[in-house]
Motif scaffolding. Structure first.
Motif, PDB file in Angstrom:
ATOM      1  N   VAL A 414       0.572  -1.362  -0.074  1.00  0.00           N
ATOM      2  CA  VAL A 414      -0.235  -0.197   0.060  1.00  0.00           C
ATOM      3  C   VAL A 414       1.095   1.483  -0.168  1.00  0.00           C
ATOM      4  CG1 VAL A 414       0.467  -0.067   2.615  1.00  0.00           C
ATOM      5  CG2 VAL A 414      -1.998   1.012   1.006  1.00  0.00           C
ATOM      6  N   GLU A 415       0.881   1.967  -0.526  1.00  0.00           N
ATOM      7  CA  GLU A 415       1.201   3.716  -1.035  1.00  0.00           C
ATOM      8  C   GLU A 415      -0.238   4.510  -0.442  1.00  0.00           C
ATOM      9  OE1 GLU A 415       3.299   4.308  -4.073  1.00  0.00           O
ATOM     10  OE2 GLU A 415       3.324   1.827  -4.272  1.00  0.00           O
ATOM     11  N   VAL A 416       0.440   5.360   0.694  1.00  0.00           N
ATOM     12  CA  VAL A 416      -1.213   6.866   0.531  1.00  0.00           C
ATOM     13  C   VAL A 416       0.256   7.779   0.778  1.00  0.00           C
ATOM     14  CG1 VAL A 416      -2.481   7.538   2.218  1.00  0.00           C
ATOM     15  CG2 VAL A 416      -2.076   5.282   1.997  1.00  0.00           C
ATOM     16  N   ASP A 417      -0.118   9.115   0.149  1.00  0.00           N
ATOM     17  CA  ASP A 417      -0.196   9.960   0.478  1.00  0.00           C
ATOM     18  C   ASP A 417      -1.004  11.288   0.753  1.00  0.00           C
ATOM     19  OD1 ASP A 417       1.848   9.630  -1.456  1.00  0.00           O
ATOM     20  OD2 ASP A 417       1.239   9.992  -3.456  1.00  0.00           O
ATOM     21  N   THR A 418      -0.319  11.636   1.716  1.00  0.00           N
ATOM     22  CA  THR A 418      -1.534  12.408   2.375  1.00  0.00           C
ATOM     23  C   THR A 418      -0.479  14.489   2.471  1.00  0.00           C
ATOM     24  OG1 THR A 418      -1.937  12.984   5.018  1.00  0.00           O
ATOM     25  CG2 THR A 418      -0.059  11.580   4.488  1.00  0.00           C
ATOM     26  N   GLY A 424       4.873  10.027  -1.073  1.00  0.00           N
ATOM     27  CA  GLY A 424       6.333   8.418  -0.572  1.00  0.00           C
ATOM     28  C   GLY A 424       6.726   8.130   1.051  1.00  0.00           C
ATOM     29  N   SER A 425       5.655   9.025   1.752  1.00  0.00           N
ATOM     30  CA  SER A 425       6.489   8.524   2.948  1.00  0.00           C
ATOM     31  C   SER A 425       5.685   7.325   3.627  1.00  0.00           C
ATOM     32  CB  SER A 425       6.212  10.163   3.773  1.00  0.00           C
ATOM     33  OG  SER A 425       7.118  11.144   3.877  1.00  0.00           O
ATOM     34  N   LEU A 426       4.419   7.233   2.737  1.00  0.00           N
ATOM     35  CA  LEU A 426       3.674   6.412   3.604  1.00  0.00           C
ATOM     36  C   LEU A 426       3.237   4.890   3.028  1.00  0.00           C
ATOM     37  CD1 LEU A 426       1.283   8.084   5.804  1.00  0.00           C
ATOM     38  CD2 LEU A 426       2.989   7.267   6.534  1.00  0.00           C
ATOM     39  N   THR A 427       4.154   4.098   3.446  1.00  0.00           N
ATOM     40  CA  THR A 427       3.656   2.235   2.702  1.00  0.00           C
ATOM     41  C   THR A 427       4.012   1.360   3.629  1.00  0.00           C
ATOM     42  OG1 THR A 427       6.214   2.509   2.158  1.00  0.00           O
ATOM     43  CG2 THR A 427       5.244   3.760   0.629  1.00  0.00           C
ATOM     44  N   GLY A 428       3.968   0.484   2.680  1.00  0.00           N
ATOM     45  CA  GLY A 428       3.560  -0.988   4.057  1.00  0.00           C
ATOM     46  C   GLY A 428       2.367  -2.506   3.432  1.00  0.00           C
ATOM     47  N   PRO A 429       3.190  -2.833   4.176  1.00  0.00           N
ATOM     48  CA  PRO A 429       2.646  -4.562   3.551  1.00  0.00           C
ATOM     49  C   PRO A 429       0.281  -4.776   3.679  1.00  0.00           C
ATOM     50  CG  PRO A 429       3.523  -4.693   5.420  1.00  0.00           C
ATOM     51  CD  PRO A 429       3.709  -3.396   5.474  1.00  0.00           C
ATOM     52  N   VAL A 430       0.490  -5.375   3.050  1.00  0.00           N
ATOM     53  CA  VAL A 430      -1.346  -5.321   2.694  1.00  0.00           C
ATOM     54  C   VAL A 430      -1.782  -7.106   3.557  1.00  0.00           C
ATOM     55  CG1 VAL A 430      -3.754  -6.019   2.178  1.00  0.00           C
ATOM     56  CG2 VAL A 430      -1.951  -4.310   1.907  1.00  0.00           C
ATOM     57  N   ALA A 441     -20.587 -12.927   2.191  1.00  0.00           N
ATOM     58  CA  ALA A 441     -20.917 -12.176   2.499  1.00  0.00           C
ATOM     59  C   ALA A 441     -20.695 -11.405   3.838  1.00  0.00           C
ATOM     60  CB  ALA A 441     -22.720 -12.028   2.392  1.00  0.00           C
ATOM     61  N   SER A 442     -20.377 -11.261   5.159  1.00  0.00           N
ATOM     62  CA  SER A 442     -20.388 -10.837   6.268  1.00  0.00           C
ATOM     63  C   SER A 442     -19.529  -9.925   6.364  1.00  0.00           C
ATOM     64  CB  SER A 442     -19.961 -11.929   7.267  1.00  0.00           C
ATOM     65  OG  SER A 442     -18.535 -12.871   7.203  1.00  0.00           O
ATOM     66  N   GLY A 443     -18.555 -10.144   5.591  1.00  0.00           N
ATOM     67  CA  GLY A 443     -17.257  -9.566   5.930  1.00  0.00           C
ATOM     68  C   GLY A 443     -16.225  -9.629   6.933  1.00  0.00           C
ATOM     69  N   GLU A 444     -16.646 -10.803   7.716  1.00  0.00           N
ATOM     70  CA  GLU A 444     -15.429 -11.583   8.340  1.00  0.00           C
ATOM     71  C   GLU A 444     -14.659 -12.624   7.947  1.00  0.00           C
ATOM     72  OE1 GLU A 444     -15.676  -9.656  10.900  1.00  0.00           O
ATOM     73  OE2 GLU A 444     -16.423  -8.397  11.062  1.00  0.00           O
ATOM     74  N   ALA A 445     -15.518 -13.073   7.009  1.00  0.00           N
ATOM     75  CA  ALA A 445     -14.902 -14.775   6.870  1.00  0.00           C
ATOM     76  C   ALA A 445     -13.313 -13.933   5.079  1.00  0.00           C
ATOM     77  CB  ALA A 445     -15.772 -15.706   5.058  1.00  0.00           C
ATOM     78  N   TYR A 446     -13.582 -12.766   5.063  1.00  0.00           N
ATOM     79  CA  TYR A 446     -12.194 -12.834   4.231  1.00  0.00           C
ATOM     80  C   TYR A 446     -11.610 -10.881   4.664  1.00  0.00           C
ATOM     81  CZ  TYR A 446     -13.757 -16.167   1.018  1.00  0.00           C
ATOM     82  OH  TYR A 446     -13.800 -17.083   0.090  1.00  0.00           O
ATOM     83  N   ARG A 447     -10.478 -10.659   5.333  1.00  0.00           N
ATOM     84  CA  ARG A 447     -10.312  -9.808   5.763  1.00  0.00           C
ATOM     85  C   ARG A 447      -8.679  -9.238   5.178  1.00  0.00           C
ATOM     86  NH1 ARG A 447     -10.666  -8.577  11.769  1.00  0.00           N
ATOM     87  NH2 ARG A 447      -8.973 -11.400  11.891  1.00  0.00           N
ATOM     88  N   ILE A 448      -8.649  -7.848   5.386  1.00  0.00           N
ATOM     89  CA  ILE A 448      -7.179  -7.846   5.220  1.00  0.00           C
ATOM     90  C   ILE A 448      -6.755  -6.650   5.914  1.00  0.00           C
ATOM     91  CG2 ILE A 448      -7.932  -8.335   2.311  1.00  0.00           C
ATOM     92  CD1 ILE A 448      -8.086  -5.114   1.567  1.00  0.00           C
ATOM     93  N   PHE A 449      -5.732  -7.146   6.412  1.00  0.00           N
ATOM     94  CA  PHE A 449      -4.860  -5.748   7.201  1.00  0.00           C
ATOM     95  C   PHE A 449      -3.926  -4.871   6.407  1.00  0.00           C
ATOM     96  CE2 PHE A 449      -5.180  -9.236  10.813  1.00  0.00           C
ATOM     97  CZ  PHE A 449      -6.596  -9.597  10.759  1.00  0.00           C
ATOM     98  N   VAL A 450      -4.590  -3.894   6.650  1.00  0.00           N
ATOM     99  CA  VAL A 450      -3.447  -2.664   5.952  1.00  0.00           C
ATOM    100  C   VAL A 450      -2.291  -1.875   6.711  1.00  0.00           C
ATOM    101  CG1 VAL A 450      -3.856  -1.033   4.469  1.00  0.00           C
ATOM    102  CG2 VAL A 450      -5.224  -2.167   3.864  1.00  0.00           C
ATOM    103  N   ASP A 451      -1.424  -1.742   6.629  1.00  0.00           N
ATOM    104  CA  ASP A 451       0.496  -1.542   8.001  1.00  0.00           C
ATOM    105  C   ASP A 451       0.658   0.103   6.563  1.00  0.00           C
ATOM    106  OD1 ASP A 451       1.017  -0.762   9.753  1.00  0.00           O
ATOM    107  OD2 ASP A 451       2.262  -1.847   9.173  1.00  0.00           O
ATOM    108  N   VAL A 452      -0.334   0.770   7.034  1.00  0.00           N
ATOM    109  CA  VAL A 452       0.785   1.867   6.458  1.00  0.00           C
ATOM    110  C   VAL A 452       1.653   2.828   7.662  1.00  0.00           C
ATOM    111  CG1 VAL A 452       0.303   4.103   4.927  1.00  0.00           C
ATOM    112  CG2 VAL A 452      -1.485   2.897   5.402  1.00  0.00           C
ATOM    113  N   GLU A 453       2.882   2.609   6.832  1.00  0.00           N
ATOM    114  CA  GLU A 453       4.045   2.453   7.778  1.00  0.00           C
ATOM    115  C   GLU A 453       5.088   4.224   7.665  1.00  0.00           C
ATOM    116  OE1 GLU A 453       6.101  -1.072   8.485  1.00  0.00           O
ATOM    117  OE2 GLU A 453       4.349  -1.849   9.842  1.00  0.00           O
ATOM    118  N   SER A 454       5.455   4.252   8.363  1.00  0.00           N
ATOM    119  CA  SER A 454       7.129   5.572   8.855  1.00  0.00           C
ATOM    120  C   SER A 454       8.160   5.090   9.113  1.00  0.00           C
ATOM    121  CB  SER A 454       6.314   6.829   7.925  1.00  0.00           C
ATOM    122  OG  SER A 454       7.656   7.415   7.133  1.00  0.00           O
TER     123      SER A 454
END
Length: 1021
Positions: A414-418, A424-430, A441-454
């Motif tokens: 993941v890359e976030v510009d703020t 380019g300061s904030l990047t990280g894994p998913v 359909a619950s949204g709890e079977a498949y989840r992704i964790f996004v870690d935007v780090e610097s």
């Protein structure tokens, strides 16, 4: 900077103060957290009643239209407070006053102690943007020297963002001195700081060290370490009594301070949003030092300024806040139905380069975001190989513990510009998050964790995305709306600005997504709800807020150009190719031997989904059902409801019904996922007498989607015993994931179960396979393609063929009598099965014409509605493959031939119809069984009744009148008597499935010693 949202720390700090109040003191990067604070033994500032603010309250904070010398912006000047939500206030201030006690001189007061440390926590949503102005670099040259001071000699004028006004008191005299305002500079932050501000007063350098509460609601806070100062005329006896820090909210490009983008109302006591816009302060002194500061120190609150009934203030004009998101998707492949490491980018325009005369608003912060990928771009099972899940504890959302997700759970970046940070300061894994539900359909079977780090700016923004997968279509919708606004029940994302949010999933053979099946346009859509529409009673994603506007929507399209392996991509689902394959083989090709039998069907990437099969197994491929139980219907239903892990560990069907295994390759690309299942024998299904249940636990990597149950109806051709296997609709989506079945191999490997034919001719498996066609959800739109594959066994020449046939007559033996005929056919074990048998009766027997008129039509026979008078006998067939013999009546059935057919309707575990063609040859009756199933039979008994309803009639007396007990000398027997005594023989010609032939003249045994009455009574039926 990114401001991510704050959850209530402990108790009071969860709800903050109004944007207008948030004059942001120290540039803090905004990302806010809650503040826990038990009372310390002493309090150098405060306490105060936040619901009764005064001009001289110990703690004040706010945003203002202006801050003149007199009167300064305070609760006494409500007209000066800035109330625009998402706006850029000209001024923002914080002010604290140290608690005092009686001084040495009458009428004087002195501070109770020397201020050591101050921490200020800003409300969630208040943004300080250190990128709005240039930054002063205090790095010493050479590096071995001490850091330079933040003053006019070292910092350019364009780095100034505010001023600090200090009032000090001499502790021995009580004399008060107001220090002239000193500039506050925007500094290059040190490593681990999102922002830093500094000033120099009386030779002492004071720094405001910014931080982000990313363990809670991502609000910004800053810490000031105050040194004892020596002021002219006061010396070292000076104590700070008051400090007012004023920032220019439109410094630089005009966006230095941005107020929250919500309009939740005034900070009235006992209302849900009473503390939402509060700014909090905690302080420590040298005299009452708290080694755990700020923990254990009491905080004091500055609410939105209000002096009822004089005035109430709160952020306003949320409907005017711009919010125009856009979205784009790059599949990172040009091929349909292929692994896709897609990139999804959401953009929000940020308004920059404002002049100080402008009052423009920034884009609203995003409260919730829903991204729906194109139909057909689903989860790729190939990605599950080697994949593991990251647990919530390992992810550490809500803590400052390092993320400890396994590397094998990483599926993207993941890359976030703020605006508050350099691009380019904030990047990280998913990461893939731990499964919490089997409901896609619950949204709890498949989840992704996004870690935007610097690490440079000490930020780890952790977001949780819920991926909802449509159970029917597998279309994916990812929602980010986790968190809450303090302790207020309004869920939503952290209130922080961003310009671009880009997620790129891993590519390669195990990419987590599959590209759509058609050229396109393939549309990605987003529905984004701004915080400017937030109301406490309106659910995320629904219209709300002062404007009542619905969530903003945006979409973006992409096109694909070719099929996997080349070829133009289809424009519609119906245009997709479908050239499936089928193959059958036996592990031991010896004819007539028990051997594992396997059947495989498959398809290529880019082709239509496999939706069903109707396949005819090679003739003679059969199975031993004796000793195999049926899996009960209740167990089949239990398997479908069971988890995959439980079903794999303890199958619902009993072991006694297990007949084989199944292996499935699932997913796109060169490395599909291999899934193992089991095959069980079951009872009648869909009109078939037998069925097979293939139960495949849908466990893939960290996911358990349950068990896929496919029922296969096993029809048995009544005349050839050839098995036709017909599946129910094969799912192309299960648990919300695209199965993308590449191949299915079913093996019947139960010992001594599957049996080879005894015919070594070139045989084949044939039939048809169904594809998804124009609509894989509608059986009426499926396509059907004929398939065929060769099959052959060997060693038929080693098989013998010497069956025995015995014939006997009983009952009336006189001329014109109707005798009973009994035929017993006994093959020799291990021989080839018969393929054709013809029996020609002697001249002494012919058909009774009166009986022939009573026949069953073929329509009646098919409907099992033959009249009773068309029954002329009874048949039994014993087979080592069955638990019980097949039994049934023998009918005369209408035929295309001159005479009706003699048909044995054998009923039992399976139904077999044995058709005997009746004709005459050389004035003798012949019955020919042209088609006999290639299955082993240990004995076959056919009995034609005698008596009045007998089918056969004697053309002469069959027993000599001077038989046993006769007194007439043998020499005196007439010619007729000699004929009656002469043996009766039938001509039998037989052919085995292996081509070998057998011929015999079979003597018909007669029961001449019985009286006609006795014979008639005992054998009529």
């Amino acid at each position: 900077m990114n401001h991510w949202r704050r959850e209530s720390d402990q108790g009071k700090r969860g709800l903050g103060s109004h944007a207008g109040r948030i004059a942001i003191a120290a540039s803090v990067m905004a990302l806010a957290g809650s503040i826990a604070a038990p009372l310390s033994s002493a309090q150098i500032i405060g306490p105060q009643d936040p619901n009764d603010p005064k001009v001289d309250s110990p703690w004040q904070a706010g945003t203002c239209k202006a801050d003149p010398p007199l009167p300064q912006c305070s609760v006494a000047t409500p007209e000066l407070f800035y109330e625009e939500a998402a706006g850029h206030p000209p001024k923002g201030f914080t002010q604290f006053i140290i608690n005092s006690e009686a001084g040495p001189a009458p009428g004087t007061e002195v501070p109770i102690g020397d201020l050591k440390t101050v921490r200020v926590d800003l409300p969630a949503g208040l943004t300080v943007n250190p990128q709005a102005t240039p930054q002063c670099d205090l790095t010493p040259e050479p590096p071995s020297e001490t850091e330079k001071s933040p003053d006019s000699t070292t910092c350019p004028a364009d780095t100034q963002v505010g001023v600090s006004e200090v009032t000090a008191v001499h502790t021995d005299t009580g004399v008060s001195v107001v220090v002239p305002p000193v500039p506050v500079y925007n500094l290059v932050p040190k490593h681990g700081e999102p922002a830093r501000f500094g000033l120099s007063i009386a030779g002492s350098d004071v720094f405001l060290e910014a931080d982000v509460a990313w363990e809670s609601d991502y609000h910004e806070y800053f810490t000031i370490h105050v040194h004892k100062i020596a002021l002219p005329g006061l010396g070292e006896k000076a104590r700070v009594a008051k400090n007012r820090l004023v920032f220019d909210g439109m410094s630089g490009e005009g966006t230095y301070i941005t107020t929250p983008t919500t309009c939740l109302g005034p900070a009235a006591p006992e209302t849900p949003f009473e503390h939402v816009y509060s700014t909090y302060l905690r302080a420590d002194s040298f005299q009452e030092e708290n080694p755990t500061f700020p923990d254990g120190s009491e905080f004091i609150e500055s609410k939105i300024p209000r002096m009822p009934p004089t005035f109430e203030t709160s952020p306003k004009d949320c409907p005017d806040i711009p919010f125009e998101p856009s979205i784009g998707t790059e599949p990172n492949t040009a091929q349909t139905d292929s692994p896709s490491g897609a990139t999804v980018t959401v953009n929000l325009p940020e308004i920059k380069n404002l002049t100080k005369d402008e009052q423009s608003k920034s884009t609203s912060h995003v409260r919730s975001a829903r991204v729906t990928l194109p139909l057909g771009m689903g989860l790729n099972p190939s990605a599950a190989t080697g994949l593991v899940a990251c647990t919530d504890a390992q992810f550490g959302k809500g803590t400052r513990a390092p993320v400890a997700c396994p590397e094998a759970s990483r599926v993207g970046t993941v890359e976030v510009d703020t605006p508050p940070l350099p691009d380019g300061s904030l990047t990280g894994p998913v990461y893939v998050g731990q499964q919490l539900s089997r409901d896609p359909a619950s949204g709890e079977a498949y989840r992704i964790f996004v870690d935007v780090e610097s690490s440079r700016y000490d930020i780890s923004a952790r977001l949780l995305g819920k991926v909802r997968a449509d159970p029917q279509t597998a279309q994916l919708t990812t929602t980010f709306d986790d968190g809450a606004l303090g302790s207020v029940p309004i869920p939503g994302l952290p209130q922080v600005p961003f310009e671009a949010f880009k997620v790129t999933f891993n590519g390669g053979p195990k990419a987590p997504l599959t590209s759509p099946p058609t050229c396109g346009p393939n549309t990605t859509a987003t529905q984004m709800t701004p915080w400017s529409s937030a109301l406490g009673t309106v659910p995320v994603g629904e219209p709300g807020g002062p404007s009542g506007d619905p969530p903003a929507t945006a979409s973006g399209d992409f096109e694909l150009t070719n099929l996997p392996g080349g070829g133009a991509c289809p424009k519609t689902l119906a245009e997709r190719p479908f050239a499936p394959s089928v193959a059958a083989k036996t592990a031991n090709p010896q004819a007539g031997a028990f051997s594992e039998f396997s059947l495989e069907i498959g398809r290529q990437d880019g082709e239509q989904e496999l939706k069903g099969a109707a396949l005819d197994l090679p003739p003679g491929v059969t199975a031993k059902l004796a000793g195999v139980t049926y899996c009960p219907e209740a167990a089949i239903a239990a398997a479908a409801a069971n988890s995959g892990a439980s079903e794999a560990a303890t199958p619902s069907c009993p072991a006694s019904s297990l007949i084989g295994s199944a292996s499935v390759l699932s997913g796109t690309g060169p490395a599909p996922l291999s899934i193992a299942g089991k095959a069980f024998l079951a009872g009648p299904f869909d009109g078939a007498p037998l069925s097979m249940v293939v139960v495949t636990p849908a466990t893939a990597g960290p996911f358990d989607l349950g068990a896929v149950v496919v029922r296969v109806a096993l029809f048995v051709d009544p005349e050839t015993a050839r098995i036709r296997a017909t599946t129910n609709s094969i799912p192309h989506v299960y648990g919300g994931a695209l199965l993308d079945i590449r191949s299915v191999v079913v093996r019947t490997d139960r010992p001594e179960f599957s049996l080879n034919p005894t015919n070594c001719s070139q045989l084949a498996v044939g039939g048809a396979l169904k594809g998804g066609g124009a609509n894989p959800l509608d059986p009426a739109a499926f396509s059907s393609v004929p398939v065929s594959a060769p099959f052959q066994v060997s060693g038929c020449e080693k098989l013998g063929f010497k069956p025995r046939l015995s014939l006997s007559l009983a009952g009336p033996m006189r001329r014109a009598g109707n005798p009973r005929l009994r035929a017993v056919f006994v093959p020799r074990p291990g021989d080839a099965n018969p393929a054709r048998v013809a029996v020609t009766l002697p001249h002494a027997l012919f058909l009774d014409q009166a009986s022939i008129s009573q026949v069953c039509t073929r329509v009646q026979f098919a409907a099992k509605a033959c009249p009773a008078k068309s029954i002329y006998g009874y048949a039994q067939a014993y087979s080592p493959l069955l638990d019980a013999p097949l039994k049934g009546p023998v009918y005369l059935r209408s035929s295309d031939n001159l005479l009706p057919d003699l048909v044995s309707a054998l009923r039992g575990q399976v139904d077999i119809t044995l058709v005997g063609r009746t004709d005459t040859v050389r004035e003798r009756i012949r019955n020919t069984f042209d088609v006999i199933p290639d299955v082993p039979v240990s004995k076959f008994i056919l009995t034609l009744r005698g008596g009045k309803r007998g089918l056969l009639e004697n053309s002469r007396d069959l027993c000599p009148r001077g038989g046993k007990g006769s007194t007439k000398p043998k020499a005196n027997l007439s010619r007729g008597s000699r004929q009656r005594k002469k043996s009766l023989r039938a001509i039998v010609r037989m052919k085995g499935q292996n081509g070998k032939k057998a011929k015999a003249r079979v003597k018909l045994r007669r029961s001449c010693g019985q009286s006609n009455r006795k014979a008639k009574r005992g054998h009529q039926n």
